[in-house]
Design a protein around this motif. Structure first.
Motif, PDB file in Angstrom:
ATOM      1  N   VAL A   1      -3.558  -0.383 -13.493  1.00 36.00           N
ATOM      2  CA  VAL A   1      -3.528  -0.234 -12.109  1.00 36.00           C
ATOM      3  C   VAL A   1      -4.370  -1.249 -11.435  1.00 36.00           C
ATOM      4  N   ARG A   2      -3.591  -2.115 -10.696  1.00 37.46           N
ATOM      5  CA  ARG A   2      -4.135  -3.038  -9.751  1.00 37.46           C
ATOM      6  C   ARG A   2      -4.859  -2.415  -8.551  1.00 37.46           C
ATOM      7  N   PRO A   3      -6.143  -2.929  -7.910  1.00 35.80           N
ATOM      8  CA  PRO A   3      -6.832  -2.213  -6.934  1.00 35.80           C
ATOM      9  C   PRO A   3      -5.870  -2.010  -5.545  1.00 35.80           C
ATOM     10  N   ALA A   4      -6.429  -1.026  -4.680  1.00 36.52           N
ATOM     11  CA  ALA A   4      -5.623  -0.741  -3.471  1.00 36.52           C
ATOM     12  C   ALA A   4      -5.696  -2.055  -2.773  1.00 36.52           C
ATOM     13  N   GLY A   5      -4.601  -2.681  -1.953  1.00 38.21           N
ATOM     14  CA  GLY A   5      -4.541  -3.702  -1.200  1.00 38.21           C
ATOM     15  C   GLY A   5      -4.189  -5.108  -1.899  1.00 38.21           C
ATOM     16  N   PHE A   6      -4.017  -4.994  -3.140  1.00 41.47           N
ATOM     17  CA  PHE A   6      -3.362  -5.815  -4.372  1.00 41.47           C
ATOM     18  C   PHE A   6      -2.405  -5.367  -4.940  1.00 41.47           C
ATOM     19  N   GLY A   7      -1.197  -5.690  -4.296  1.00 47.02           N
ATOM     20  CA  GLY A   7       0.172  -5.157  -4.825  1.00 47.02           C
ATOM     21  C   GLY A   7       0.277  -3.675  -4.583  1.00 47.02           C
ATOM     22  N   ALA A   8       1.101  -2.909  -4.895  1.00 44.43           N
ATOM     23  CA  ALA A   8       1.184  -1.424  -4.465  1.00 44.43           C
ATOM     24  C   ALA A   8       1.171  -0.482  -5.614  1.00 44.43           C
TER      25      ALA A   8
ATOM     26  N   ASP B   1      -0.335   2.859  -4.341  1.00 46.60           N
ATOM     27  CA  ASP B   1       0.861   3.498  -3.273  1.00 46.60           C
ATOM     28  C   ASP B   1       2.099   3.950  -4.048  1.00 46.60           C
ATOM     29  N   ARG B   2       2.606   3.189  -5.206  1.00 48.98           N
ATOM     30  CA  ARG B   2       3.493   3.839  -5.993  1.00 48.98           C
ATOM     31  C   ARG B   2       3.259   4.975  -6.854  1.00 48.98           C
ATOM     32  N   GLY B   3       2.055   5.505  -6.777  1.00 51.55           N
ATOM     33  CA  GLY B   3       1.818   6.613  -7.802  1.00 51.55           C
ATOM     34  C   GLY B   3       1.427   6.298  -9.100  1.00 51.55           C
ATOM     35  N   TRP B   4       1.205   5.224  -9.257  1.00 52.43           N
ATOM     36  CA  TRP B   4       0.892   4.782 -10.855  1.00 52.43           C
ATOM     37  C   TRP B   4      -0.418   5.223 -11.052  1.00 52.43           C
TER      38      TRP B   4
ATOM     39  N   ARG C   1      -7.892   2.413  -9.532  1.00 52.33           N
ATOM     40  CA  ARG C   1      -7.482   0.936 -10.291  1.00 52.33           C
ATOM     41  C   ARG C   1      -7.916   1.442 -11.422  1.00 52.33           C
TER      42      ARG C   1
END
Lengths: 218, 478, 198
Positions: free
Chosen positions: C72-79, C82-85, C89
């Motif tokens: 899981v990439r950090p908030a602010g880098f990709g989504a 936000d996609r709920g994955w 991170r």
């Protein structure tokens, strides 16, 4: 007469010696092994390279978080920033937040809220979705199991618990689903979620349809 | 009558006959095996590609499930086609340029057999489900012993040639070949140890994985490919390489920078920021060797582009050299965080990988084969038409492949970074482009069949012992 | 030896340096990484055993990594968040016991770092493995029918079998399918680590 190129020389030799045995041709027809020229390196190229190396050094210095193993994110990469630079998340509109969290739900309930016939119940126009908000909060917090009747069809699948979500997140996803897919039910407040969570105590068991009806009874 | 040749050139030409004879068995076997794996890899590629848009295709055979066919495709192409063709070209070029006959002429043909068996065994094991699960290193670990043995023999042969070289001046291709043969075995052994055993902890295994995988391209295929370009371009057009200074600058900057680029495959991943940043800087510094090589090749070619109309070798080699510049520029820019945020985890990366391994390296090997094989077999290619078919199907195929998947991947990344778009809508968006990939795959596979048909006829000595080289068009006045 | 040794040393030095920089030094930096003990005394991440470990081997063997990442990439880098994955991170410690690592590089399908937390349902996972379009219309994931036995005779349906939604019968998962589900269910990084608050 202009100077003969190697290529022309080979061609001339080939046409001038038609009697040579064919075994010589594979080597006669090719040019000599390649050699190196010694033109100087252009100065402008070196200037570009020095500029690039300069950028590389700057980028490395600015984005390496002092080479600490614990520094992971962009905000913390600046030199000297350390762990204090972790950002505070900004508040998001419940409908937007709800739509994002609903990404977790589409695997069963589908993007259009219609569910999967015979397996996972629909949310669109469902009497549960449009009904008592506290029941919905209970289902989200602890999950549900056993037969449930939705829009006249019986479903027997397991609804997972989402108690790990924050109160605002549960409220947001309910607000979103109650106002989407043609649904038109009022929003759910985070305080409602907090109250029900409090009342449920340390419950871990998923709800059954009968229990939910009993809990909702005044 | 022909004017008498100057003495050194006569010697050179006589020694070439002897060198080519010494190489015949080993190099032809390596190249022919490579062509076999190219065909096998193409079949696996087509199966995998069709499964991407028609998941029901061959779905009930467990050994043909997508997750097995895809690594089998990669492994046969990398270790079967690419590496075996690369070894053949490497040995021949090093012998020619060192002006010595190929040593170990009894042992080297044995390595061809072992190598083929190793690739066959590894591929079957992947299809059976025994993959190691590490990208680019899927072959079970025991394959390392066999390919490692072969590489050991190849190192000895290659180093013997380099040490015994009969020319005072080391030609630029020799630097690259010497580098490749020393780098690859080291990478392979250390790559397996560091990413598959407990020698490295946790995500350090992932760093080792991508250090290895990126360097297979950077320190094995790239140097062999560039050595080929540096040899074939001046050889065919008959003028010296523009500048030795640029050649050396290009070689040593590649050696210094390329192997730091691997961690750009882990941007955003669970690794310390500095490790990823180092990979980005390494990738950006690749502009230096790439621009250097491009300038050097271009200034060598200037005024001689008309040879592209006639020489099959030059046409493939120049296409490959231009692709090298393109793929490297793309790679450097893709490593930037802002670009990678979109392109990571999408078909864009797949397109990029094929631009490198196919449009650059494979096309380079095709060009080399068109030059080397007739000299070893003393027979010409039997048909210029089939060569034209090969060139245009593969060139158009890879172009369609790259354009379709780059576009699809970029859009896929943008959609994926918008959390309001359902995931299945993105899957739906990419489907037409996955079809275009299958069409491109059929084109490339058709080219491979033409190539295999040409090689088959050459080995069967079906082509005439022509007086001149097979040209795509007749030279004026010849 | 006409400089051959010098050249060879120079060539090897370059690759040894990069190996040290990209692998050995980070590995040394990770030397003190160990499980984290939370307030209840639980250790995170958990070392997989039994069915979950066997399921991981199936995941590797079937090549799930070629379409699914586990990061899981950090908030602010990709989504990714936000996609709920994932709620946070992922960090190096999450992968302490992963061997082989399955971080992945391709998202033809969604990220699975928290597959079990996002979708714990056994029915869902097994139906999805049997034929993904049952649960996810339009999915291009290959069906894994070879991990199941189909039953059409209604009076001989074991407890573990799952009814197909189109009423064409039941599917009985093999032990391999059960292991795979156990592994997918175990993919849950909702525990908190000091370096990765939610």
């Amino acid at each position: 007469m202009s100077e003969e190129t190697p290529r022309q020389r080979i061609d001339r030799e080939e046409s001038a010696t038609p009697g040579v045995v064919p075994m010589h041709h594979p080597i006669m027809r090719e040019l000599d092994e390649p050699t190196d020229g010694f033109e100087p390196t252009p100065v402008w190229l070196m200037l570009i390279y020095f500029a690039l190396i300069g950028w590389g050094g700057w980028y490395l210095a600015m984005n390496s978080g002092d080479f600490q193993v614990g520094v992971l994110t962009d905000e913390m990469m600046r030199p000297g920033a350390g762990l204090a630079a972790r950002p505070e998340p900004a508040p998001v509109d419940p409908m937007v937040l709800g739509r994002r969290i609903y990404n977790n739900c589409v695997t069963c309930h589908q993007a259009d809220g219609e569910g999967v016939e015979g397996a996972f119940p629909p949310l669109a126009q469902s009497e549960w979705m449009l009904g008592d908000e506290e029941t919905l909060v209970r289902i989200l917090l602890h999950g549900a199991q056993g037969p449930m009747v939705v829009l006249g069809n019986t479903y027997d699948s397991e609804m997972p618990a989402w108690g790990q979500l924050k109160d605002e997140q549960i409220a947001a996803v309910l607000t979103y689903t109650r106002a989407s897919f043609g649904n038109n039910a009022p929003a759910v407040a985070p305080e409602t979620v907090a109250r029900i969570r409090e009342a449920a105590g340390r419950r871990t068991q998923p709800w059954t349809a009968a229990e939910l009806r009993a809990a909702a009874a005044p | 009558m022909a004017a008498p040749l100057p003495e050194p050139a006569v010697n050179d030409r006589v020694s070439r006959i002897q060198i080519d004879r010494s190489c015949r068995q080993t190099v032809v076997w390596y190249m022919a095996s490579a062509v076999f794996w190219l065909l096998a890899g193409s079949v696996l590629a087509l199966v995998a590609s069709v499964k991407m848009h028609a998941p029901g295709f061959l779905a009930d055979a467990e050994w043909l499930t997508f997750g097995r066919v895809r690594p089998a495709h990669l492994s046969t192409m990398i270790y079967g086609w690419g590496s075996m063709a690369g070894v053949g070209v490497l040995l021949w070029l090093q012998a020619r340029l060192s002006r010595v006959r190929l040593p170990l002429r009894l042992l080297l043909p044995v390595t061809v057999v072992i190598w083929n068996l190793a690739v066959l065994y590894g591929t079957v094991r992947i299809l059976q489900g025994a993959s190691t699960g590490i990208e680019w290193l899927e072959f079970p670990v025991e394959v390392l012993a066999f390919i490692g043995f072969c590489m050991g023999v190849i190192i000895v042969a290659s180093v013997l040639m380099f040490v015994r070289r009969q020319v005072k001046h080391t030609y630029v291709s020799q630097w690259y070949l010497f580098g490749a043969v020393l780098w690859f075995p080291f990478l392979y052994v250390l790559g397996v140890i560091l990413s598959e055993t407990d020698a490295a902890r946790g995500v350090a295994k992932a760093a080792a994985n991508w250090w290895f995988a990126h360097n297979v391209l950077g320190l094995w295929f790239t140097p062999i490919g560039l050595a080929t370009a540096y040899y074939m371009i001046p050889k065919v057009i008959g003028r010296p390489v523009h500048s030795y200074h640029l050649s050396l600058l290009g070689f040593w900057t590649l050696a210094i920078f390329y192997n730091w680029a691997g961690t750009h495959h882990l941007i955003g991943g669970p690794l310390p920021a500095w490790l990823v940043t180092v990979g980005i800087v390494g990738s950006m510094m690749m502009f230096i060797p790439v621009i250097t090589v491009a300038v050097n090749h271009h200034l060598t070619m200037v005024g001689h582009f008309h040879h592209l109309r006639t020489s099959p070798t030059l046409r493939f080699v120049v296409f490959a050299a231009m692709s090298y510049t393109a793929v490297s520029f793309q790679g450097s820019l893709t490593s930037l965080r802002a670009v990678n945020e979109v392109s990571h985890f999408t078909h864009y990366t797949i397109a990029h990988a094929h631009l490198g391994v196919y449009a650059f390296f494979s096309m380079m090997m095709f060009g080399a084969a068109y030059y080397i094989l007739p000299r070893l077999m003393n027979v010409e290619w039997h048909s210029a038409r089939w060569i034209r078919v090969h060139f245009w199907t593969t060139a158009l195929g890879i172009a369609l492949y790259w354009v379709g998947l780059t576009w699809a991947g970029w859009q896929q990344g943008r959609l994926m970074n918008d959390p309001n778009i359902p995931f299945l809508a993105i899957v739906e968006y990419t489907k037409p482009w996955l079809h275009s990939r299958s069409v491109a795959g059929v084109l490339m596979a058709a080219g491979h069949v033409s190539f295999a048909w040409l090689v088959w006829n050459l080995i069967r000595q079906r082509g005439a012992a022509l007086i001149g080289p097979t040209l795509l068009k007749r030279r004026k006045g010849a | 030896m006409n400089r051959s040794v010098t050249i060879a040393l120079g060539i090897m030095l370059t690759v040894v340096l990069s190996m040290a920089g990209l692998v050995l030094i980070p590995n040394w930096q990770f030397r003190e990484m160990e499980q984290h003990k939370d307030d209840d005394g639980n250790l995170w991440p958990v070392r997989l055993e039994g069915a979950e470990a066997l399921g991981r081997a199936e995941y590797v063997s079937l090549g799930c990594i070629y379409c699914h990442t586990q990061q899981v990439r950090p908030a602010g880098f990709g989504a990714d968040i936000d996609r709920g994955w994932g709620m946070r991170r992922t960090v190096p410690r999450d992968y302490l016991f992963d061997k082989p690592h399955q971080l992945g590089t391709m998202r033809t399908g969604p990220d699975l770092a928290n597959a079990g937390a996002r979708q714990p349902s056994r029915d869902w996972h097994l139906l999805h493995l049997y034929d993904p379009v049952i649960t996810s219309p339009g999915s291009t994931m290959p069906p894994h029918r070879f991990l199941f036995e189909k039953i059409t005779v209604p009076d001989r349906v074991p407890e573990r079998a799952i009814r197909l939604p189109d009423n064409s019968g039941w599917i009985l998962p093999t032990s391999r399918a059960e292991h795979l589900y156990a592994y997918l269910r175990s993919l849950d990084k909702s525990y908190e680590l000091p370096e990765a608050p939610q």
